[in-house]
Design a protein around this motif. Structure first.
Motif, short mmCIF file in Angstrom:
data_model
loop_
_atom_site.label_atom_id
_atom_site.label_comp_id
_atom_site.label_asym_id
_atom_site.label_seq_id
_atom_site.Cartn_x
_atom_site.Cartn_y
_atom_site.Cartn_z
N SER A 21 20.06 -10.42 18.76
CA SER A 21 21.24 -10.16 17.93
C SER A 21 22.54 -10.39 18.70
CB SER A 21 21.21 -8.73 17.39
OG SER A 21 21.27 -7.82 18.47
N ASN A 22 22.42 -10.96 19.90
CA ASN A 22 23.54 -11.37 20.76
C ASN A 22 24.29 -10.18 21.36
OD1 ASN A 22 24.54 -13.67 21.94
ND2 ASN A 22 26.36 -13.72 20.65
N ARG A 23 23.63 -9.02 21.45
CA ARG A 23 24.22 -7.89 22.18
C ARG A 23 24.04 -8.16 23.67
NH1 ARG A 23 25.16 -3.02 19.23
NH2 ARG A 23 24.94 -1.90 21.19
N VAL A 24 25.03 -7.79 24.46
CA VAL A 24 25.03 -8.12 25.88
C VAL A 24 25.02 -6.84 26.71
CG1 VAL A 24 26.33 -9.26 27.71
CG2 VAL A 24 26.26 -10.26 25.45
N THR A 25 24.11 -6.76 27.71
CA THR A 25 24.09 -5.67 28.67
C THR A 25 23.98 -6.26 30.07
OG1 THR A 25 21.69 -5.47 28.47
CG2 THR A 25 23.01 -4.01 27.10
N ASN A 26 24.49 -5.54 31.04
CA ASN A 26 24.46 -6.02 32.42
C ASN A 26 23.09 -5.81 33.03
OD1 ASN A 26 27.17 -6.69 32.30
ND2 ASN A 26 27.82 -4.67 32.97
N ARG A 27 22.73 -6.66 33.96
CA ARG A 27 21.47 -6.52 34.68
C ARG A 27 21.62 -7.10 36.08
NH1 ARG A 27 16.59 -10.44 33.90
NH2 ARG A 27 16.39 -9.60 35.98
N VAL A 28 20.59 -6.89 36.92
CA VAL A 28 20.61 -7.36 38.30
C VAL A 28 19.37 -8.21 38.55
CG1 VAL A 28 20.60 -6.64 40.72
CG2 VAL A 28 21.88 -5.33 39.05
N PHE A 29 19.57 -9.39 39.12
CA PHE A 29 18.46 -10.25 39.54
C PHE A 29 18.21 -9.95 41.01
CE2 PHE A 29 20.32 -12.58 36.02
CZ PHE A 29 19.20 -12.96 35.30
N ARG A 30 17.05 -9.34 41.32
CA ARG A 30 16.74 -8.96 42.69
C ARG A 30 15.74 -9.94 43.29
NH1 ARG A 30 16.80 -3.82 40.03
NH2 ARG A 30 18.62 -2.63 40.74
N PRO A 31 15.95 -10.39 44.54
CA PRO A 31 14.99 -11.28 45.18
C PRO A 31 13.71 -10.53 45.54
CG PRO A 31 16.70 -10.68 46.73
CD PRO A 31 17.10 -10.10 45.40
N ASN A 32 12.61 -11.25 45.62
CA ASN A 32 11.31 -10.66 45.96
C ASN A 32 11.23 -10.55 47.48
OD1 ASN A 32 8.73 -9.78 46.01
ND2 ASN A 32 7.84 -11.54 44.98
N ILE A 33 11.63 -9.39 48.02
CA ILE A 33 11.68 -9.17 49.46
C ILE A 33 10.40 -8.47 49.92
CG2 ILE A 33 12.97 -8.02 51.31
CD1 ILE A 33 14.56 -10.24 50.04
N GLN A 34 9.81 -8.98 50.99
CA GLN A 34 8.58 -8.42 51.56
C GLN A 34 8.79 -8.18 53.05
OE1 GLN A 34 5.94 -7.83 49.53
NE2 GLN A 34 7.13 -8.69 47.84
N LYS A 35 8.11 -7.17 53.61
CA LYS A 35 8.11 -6.95 55.05
C LYS A 35 7.10 -7.89 55.68
CE LYS A 35 9.65 -2.22 55.45
NZ LYS A 35 9.29 -0.85 55.84
N VAL A 36 7.52 -8.63 56.70
CA VAL A 36 6.66 -9.61 57.35
C VAL A 36 6.68 -9.34 58.86
CG1 VAL A 36 6.26 -12.07 57.75
CG2 VAL A 36 7.22 -11.31 55.60
N THR A 37 5.52 -9.36 59.47
CA THR A 37 5.43 -9.18 60.92
C THR A 37 5.47 -10.56 61.59
OG1 THR A 37 4.09 -7.21 60.60
CG2 THR A 37 4.07 -8.21 62.79
N THR A 38 6.41 -10.75 62.48
CA THR A 38 6.56 -12.00 63.22
C THR A 38 6.48 -11.70 64.72
OG1 THR A 38 8.95 -11.78 63.32
CG2 THR A 38 8.06 -12.94 61.43
N LYS A 39 6.65 -12.72 65.52
CA LYS A 39 6.64 -12.52 66.97
C LYS A 39 7.80 -11.64 67.42
CE LYS A 39 4.40 -16.90 67.92
NZ LYS A 39 4.54 -18.25 68.48
N ALA A 40 8.91 -11.70 66.68
CA ALA A 40 10.09 -10.91 67.02
C ALA A 40 10.00 -9.49 66.49
CB ALA A 40 11.33 -11.59 66.47
N GLY A 41 8.99 -9.17 65.69
CA GLY A 41 8.85 -7.84 65.10
C GLY A 41 8.81 -7.94 63.58
N GLN A 42 9.08 -6.83 62.93
CA GLN A 42 9.06 -6.82 61.46
C GLN A 42 10.42 -7.20 60.91
OE1 GLN A 42 7.86 -3.19 59.63
NE2 GLN A 42 5.79 -3.91 59.25
#
Length: 56
Positions: A21-42
């Motif tokens: 019906s063309n009603r507008v509400t605000n929203r947030v696009f969040r990136p898919n963030i994951q914890k990853v273990t690397t040689k430098a740490g998490q």
């Protein structure tokens, strides 16, 4: 957990939901963030960086 990618700097961005019906509400696009273990740490990385192999 921070919602910012430690590699590319991707962070949440704002947008709008638009209904049939063309009603507008605000929203947030969040990136898919994951914890990853690397040689430098998490680190917090988005799934696009993980898939591209940028976490090595």
């Amino acid at each position: 957990m921070s919602r910012v990618c430690a590699i590319c700097g991707k962070s949440p961005s704002a947008g709008r939901n638009v209904s049939h019906s063309n009603r507008v509400t605000n929203r947030v696009f969040r990136p898919n963030i994951q914890k990853v273990t690397t040689k430098a740490g998490q680190i917090n990385a988005c799934t696009k960086c993980i898939k591209a192999g940028k976490t090595r």
